[in-house]
Design an enzyme around this catalytic site. Structure first.
Site, PDB file in Angstrom:
ATOM      1  N   LYS A  84      36.933   5.906 -19.850  1.00 44.81           N
ATOM      2  CA  LYS A  84      36.415   5.004 -20.890  1.00 44.81           C
ATOM      3  C   LYS A  84      36.620   5.565 -22.284  1.00 44.81           C
ATOM      4  CE  LYS A  84      35.286   2.761 -17.428  1.00 44.81           C
ATOM      5  NZ  LYS A  84      34.217   2.629 -16.523  1.00 44.81           N
TER       6      LYS A  84
ATOM      7  N   TRP B 135      25.243   3.189  -9.796  1.00 47.74           N
ATOM      8  CA  TRP B 135      26.596   2.633  -9.658  1.00 47.74           C
ATOM      9  C   TRP B 135      26.931   2.562  -8.179  1.00 47.74           C
ATOM     10  CZ3 TRP B 135      31.596   5.810  -9.909  1.00 47.74           C
ATOM     11  CH2 TRP B 135      32.705   4.966 -10.016  1.00 47.74           C
TER      12      TRP B 135
ATOM     13  N   ASP C 144      26.430  12.580 -13.863  1.00 47.27           N
ATOM     14  CA  ASP C 144      27.651  11.781 -13.961  1.00 47.27           C
ATOM     15  C   ASP C 144      27.825  11.375 -15.420  1.00 47.27           C
ATOM     16  OD1 ASP C 144      29.769  10.086 -13.671  1.00 47.27           O
ATOM     17  OD2 ASP C 144      28.770   8.698 -12.291  1.00 47.27           O
TER      18      ASP C 144
END
Ligand code: PMP
Length: 400
Positions: free
Chosen positions: A246, A130, A211
């Protein structure tokens, strides 16, 4: 004083959103920004969150500061969700936990506390990873190195290359891993591969920095936490950055947490005190609203069940879109196998288009994605899939 500072270009994803917003084409499709969308194109407030919000409004008696580690009860929810109710590291008091402003806050806080422990420590990140990992970790002064991860030609995780590179990582370095739903490639480690990476970490002495931004978006809540749970059981030290953006749909509330597993209870207590001290110098204390909702949902059996169901629906919708896209591409581009899209998990996959082809998708079809052809599958809709496949067929014509 500010004269030396030039105006910077827009962030590429932000720039994409602006271009999309201003595009008058009624058929336009936004596959750029990484948010979940439902069938009506909306990023919904989950019903369980809405209900928890109503209860909070009724019951909240103060807006006074929370304790420094965050909203009471939320850290238990963080630990139970991430590690499970019965994890040995929890029973051994080996998990320091603080709430943070989103997963980004957790990563940045992790970077600062790593920096305190080992100045200029090296963090190995996957190629690709990312994009925001680079500033979040790098600006704290950590050194970033890359290990191979995704094979762009074969559209698959290159586990052998990954292991060969990690086998060279010195003790005391950190290795950044995505718990599930790898952003940007969607290719995840299998349980067996997690076991092998864990063994290697134990053997070589590198520290996992995991993560976890998509727990529940891949295979399921438990399955997606397999790696962190295993590592926290088998290794002396593990760092876990958690995001609720999310899986609770709490994006703008900035709800997340940092959990650091220490070697023993005494070390963990020291880590907890360091986390609070670093956070104090960054933002003092975390936002409370999102964490209060997570805690409220977790503590109510009824809301927890409703939230799990809604999360399962989101996960299933993404998987159905992946499957539908593969089938549609199979009809539109018969010479090419896009089956990898259905094998990958979470919101993202690479289509494998060149930058020029991505530019044509935008210019000719108003289909927006990042230059590396990463698409947010959750930004799609069933009624747009054939349009997308036809456009892909058109731009790659001649090279199939
Ligand atoms: N890690 C990854 C891989 C992500 O994709 C995201 C969200 N885009 C995050 C962390 C953190 O997100 P947030 O700060 O919004 O919780």
């Amino acid at each position: 004083m500010f004269e030396p500072l030039p105006k910077l270009p827009n962030d590429p994803i932000l720039g994409l959103s602006i271009a999309f917003r201003d595009d008058p084409n009624p058929d336009k499709v936004d596959l750029g920004v990484g948010v979940y969308r439902d069938a009506s194109g909306v990023t919904p407030v989950m019903a369980a969150v809405r209900e928890a919000e109503i209860q909070l409004q009724i019951n909240e008696t103060t807006k006074a500061y929370t304790p420094p580690a965050g909203y009471p009860g939320a850290n238990e929810a963080v630990q139970a969700l991430a590690f499970g109710e019965e994890h040995p590291a929890r029973q051994q008091q080996r998990i320091a936990t603080v709430q943070t402003p989103g997963g980004c806050g957790a990563l940045r806080l992790a970077a600062e506390v790593i920096q305190r422990a080992k100045h200029g420590a090296r963090v190995w990140v996957s190629t690709p990873t990312w994009a925001n990992h680079v500033p979040l970790l790098g600006s704290a002064g950590l050194e970033l190195k890359e290990y191979p991860y995704y094979d762009f030609e074969r559209h698959t995780l290159d586990f052998d290359a990954m292991m060969a590179a990690l086998n060279q990582v010195p003790a005391g370095d950190l290795v950044l891993l995505h718990a599930s739903c790898h952003n940007p490639c969607g290719a995840d480690l299998s349980p067996e591969q997690w076991r092998r990476v864990t063994e290697l970490a134990a053997e070589r002495g590198f520290v996992p920095l995991i993560d976890m931004a998509y727990q529940g978006f891949g295979e399921g809540l438990e399955e997606d936490a397999y790696g962190p749970r295993l590592m926290a059981e088998q290794l002396p030290e593990v760092i876990l950055a958690v995001s609720f953006s999310k899986n609770f749909g709490l994006y703008r509330e900035r709800a997340g947490a940092l959990a650091i597993v220490g070697a023993d209870a005494a070390q963990t207590e020291a880590i907890q005190s360091q986390l609070l001290s670093v956070a104090r110098g960054l933002y003092s204390m975390p936002p409370a609203h999102g964490s209060a909702l997570v805690a409220g949902i977790w503590q109510s059996e009824e809301l927890r069940g409703r939230w799990r169901d809604e999360l399962a629906q989101m996960r299933e919708r993404i998987q159905a879109l992946r499957q539908a896209l593969v089938e549609s591409l199979g009809r539109a581009v018969p010479g090419r196998d896009f089956g990898f899209i259905a094998r990958e998990r979470g919101m993202f996959s690479f289509l494998g288009l060149s930058e020029a082809e991505v530019a044509r998708m935008k210019a000719d079809y108003s289909i927006y994605m990042t230059d590396n052809s990463r698409i947010n599958v959750a930004g799609l809709n069933l009624d747009k899939i054939d349009y997308l496949s036809a456009a892909i067929a058109e731009v790659i014509k001649g090279r199939v």
